[in-house]
Design a protein around this motif. Structure first.
Motif, PDB file in Angstrom:
ATOM      1  N   LEU A   1      -1.370  31.372   4.705  1.00  0.00           N
ATOM      2  CA  LEU A   1      -2.001  32.208   3.893  1.00  0.00           C
ATOM      3  C   LEU A   1      -1.816  31.951   2.361  1.00  0.00           C
ATOM      4  N   LEU A   2      -0.593  31.257   1.893  1.00  0.00           N
ATOM      5  CA  LEU A   2      -0.853  30.877   0.478  1.00  0.00           C
ATOM      6  C   LEU A   2      -1.487  29.629  -0.013  1.00  0.00           C
TER       7      LEU A   2
ATOM      8  N   VAL B   1      14.735  29.908   0.430  1.00  0.00           N
ATOM      9  CA  VAL B   1      14.119  29.321  -0.521  1.00  0.00           C
ATOM     10  C   VAL B   1      12.475  29.034  -0.059  1.00  0.00           C
ATOM     11  N   LEU B   2      11.822  29.291  -0.906  1.00  0.00           N
ATOM     12  CA  LEU B   2      10.283  28.924  -0.592  1.00  0.00           C
ATOM     13  C   LEU B   2       9.991  27.766  -1.396  1.00  0.00           C
ATOM     14  N   VAL B   3       9.393  26.642  -0.620  1.00  0.00           N
ATOM     15  CA  VAL B   3       8.949  25.445  -1.291  1.00  0.00           C
ATOM     16  C   VAL B   3       7.714  25.548  -1.291  1.00  0.00           C
TER      17      VAL B   3
ATOM     18  N   VAL C   1       8.149  19.216  -5.975  1.00  0.00           N
ATOM     19  CA  VAL C   1       7.873  20.310  -5.539  1.00  0.00           C
ATOM     20  C   VAL C   1       8.643  21.521  -6.418  1.00  0.00           C
ATOM     21  N   VAL C   2       8.088  22.859  -6.169  1.00  0.00           N
ATOM     22  CA  VAL C   2       8.751  24.122  -6.710  1.00  0.00           C
ATOM     23  C   VAL C   2       9.389  24.892  -5.586  1.00  0.00           C
ATOM     24  N   VAL C   3      10.924  24.989  -5.992  1.00  0.00           N
ATOM     25  CA  VAL C   3      11.721  25.665  -5.303  1.00  0.00           C
ATOM     26  C   VAL C   3      11.853  27.266  -5.801  1.00  0.00           C
ATOM     27  N   ASP C   4      11.554  28.223  -5.150  1.00  0.00           N
ATOM     28  CA  ASP C   4      11.642  29.609  -5.344  1.00  0.00           C
ATOM     29  C   ASP C   4      12.796  30.338  -4.638  1.00  0.00           C
ATOM     30  N   PRO C   5      13.557  31.028  -5.175  1.00  0.00           N
ATOM     31  CA  PRO C   5      14.639  31.738  -4.370  1.00  0.00           C
ATOM     32  C   PRO C   5      14.002  32.915  -3.480  1.00  0.00           C
TER      33      PRO C   5
ATOM     34  N   SER D   1      -1.056  24.322  -2.517  1.00  0.00           N
ATOM     35  CA  SER D   1      -1.585  23.176  -1.502  1.00  0.00           C
ATOM     36  C   SER D   1      -0.469  23.055  -0.497  1.00  0.00           C
ATOM     37  N   PHE D   2       0.541  23.368  -0.530  1.00  0.00           N
ATOM     38  CA  PHE D   2       1.643  23.350   0.407  1.00  0.00           C
ATOM     39  C   PHE D   2       2.712  24.597   0.290  1.00  0.00           C
ATOM     40  N   ALA D   3       3.296  25.157   1.352  1.00  0.00           N
ATOM     41  CA  ALA D   3       4.036  25.966   1.152  1.00  0.00           C
ATOM     42  C   ALA D   3       5.217  25.892   2.573  1.00  0.00           C
TER      43      ALA D   3
END
Length: 403
Positions: free
Chosen positions: A179-180, A293-295, A279-283, A186-188
């Motif tokens: 969905l994201l 984590v969400l990459v 990439v962006v790494v969110d806790p 562009s990637f999750a």
């Protein structure tokens, strides 16, 4: 008595009046030679000089293209050229440049001037500086676009909440990542710290919420004899709370600790990041700890700079809601196991009753009420007296079972 006919100005006087009016007006006028294919300028008024900075002697004999620059829309210029070739009037709005190089939005209206035989000998251009109007319209468009994106982001977060209502779905996190992808990134991909950091498509209720360090295979151990940072592990240990930008280009075992090295190598091997450099790494935050984590990879740009405030907010809210859902599932599972243990300990070991065959069997009445405060017993209180006891406490949780 004055003769009305004698009060009319002569043609010469009218020419003088027109000339004075053209010079005095605040509207920019430019006249070009229609007989020359280059269309050179033959006259401009003072308003033209005030608007563009070019004096009459600086532009006479030059093409009106002197006002064009790198930002001028070539399609609009082609429209004017086509209209001139067809001898018809045209109005366009283009980005032009003043003598000092500063840009301004110019609304240009071109009209042919034919002679008595219908041959176009000159063109008159009326120019109006509409920079303020164009910029205002652009700001309004940006504001509307931002509002629409904000509403779209809130709708997406709401859809994530609906998806999380079915936590038994083994692909619930994969569905959220899907969905994201088209709308925000562009990637999750989601990674949960289930003993060790690992990619996951769903939420395992049996896994504990305890964060452990990812084990590092011997092949990944660095030969560099110096301390290595492990930013992903810092997120999992809640020593870092803000999202991080993680490069996929540097040799991970020479720059990062075990958890970050494993994640970088996994992303490289999977090959689903679209060749992104970072990439962006969110806790994924629970109530007290980060459970994973969400990459993600932004749709434009690289790393954190590729996300605007709206995308950052949506990704952060989604990660937070997933974190709460993961923790709720696991806390509920732990509570359920505890209550079930209490309940089974409460059920009697059936004693032998002389003269009776006693069989007991306990089963929940529904899948949603597997734990509760129900109990039973068969007790021989006297040689000729047997008591059957059945009871219930309202509720289906630890408190009911304990009561």
């Amino acid at each position: 008595m004055v003769n009305p006919a004698s009060a009319q100005p002569s043609d010469a006087a009218l020419a003088v009046y027109r000339d004075r009016a053209l010079r005095a007006t605040d509207v920019s006028f430019v006249i070009t030679d229609g007989t020359d294919p280059r269309g050179p300028i033959v006259w401009v008024n003072e308003a033209f000089t005030r608007t563009t900075g070019y004096r009459l002697e600086e532009v006479v004999g030059r093409s009106p293209n002197v006002l064009q620059g790198p930002g001028t829309d070539r399609a609009e210029v082609a429209r004017m050229t086509q209209a001139v070739s067809e001898c018809r009037p045209v109005t366009v709005t283009v980005l032009n440049y003043r003598r000092d190089g500063s840009p301004f939005w110019n609304q240009v209206s071109l009209s042919p001037v034919p002679d008595d035989d219908g041959v176009v000998t000159h063109w008159v251009g009326i120019q109006v500086d509409v920079t303020e109007q164009v910029e205002h319209a652009a700001q309004q468009a940006l504001s509307i676009q931002a509002e629409r994106r904000a509403r779209s982001g809130l709708a997406l977060v709401s859809r994530v909440s609906d998806i999380l209502a079915d936590l038994d779905d083994p692909y619930v996190l994969r569905e959220i990542a899907t969905l994201l992808r088209p709308e925000v990134v562009s990637f999750a991909e989601f990674f949960l710290a289930d003993g060790a950091l690992q990619p996951t498509s769903g939420i395992d209720a049996g896994a504990g919420p305890v964060v452990r360090r990812a084990r590092r295979p011997e092949a990944l151990r660095s030969s560099v004899d110096r301390p290595l940072t492990d930013p992903v592990q810092e997120l999992l240990d809640t020593r870092r709370e803000t999202p991080l930008e993680l490069s996929l280009l540097v040799p991970p075992d020479e720059h990062y600790g075990p958890t970050t090295t494993w994640l970088v190598q996994h992303l490289r091997a999977a090959g689903r990041t679209g060749g992104a450099d970072a990439v962006v790494v969110d806790p994924i935050r629970g109530r007290r700890n980060n459970v994973g984590v969400l990459v993600s990879v932004p749709r434009s740009g690289t790393g954190l700079a590729g996300m605007d405030d709206n995308d950052r907010t949506v990704v952060s809210l989604v990660a937070r809601r997933v974190g709460m859902a993961v923790e709720n599932v696991r806390l509920y599972a732990r509570e359920h196991r505890l209550a079930e243990t209490l309940q089974r300990a409460m059920l009697p070991e059936q004693a032998e009753v002389r003269g009776l065959d006693v069989w007991t069997y306990y089963a929940p009445s529904s899948g949603h009420a597997q734990v509760g405060g129900d109990w039973y017993d068969v007790v021989q209180v006297a040689p000729e007296l047997v008591t059957v006891v059945i009871g219930d406490v309202v509720g289906h949780d630890v408190e009911a079972a304990a009561a």
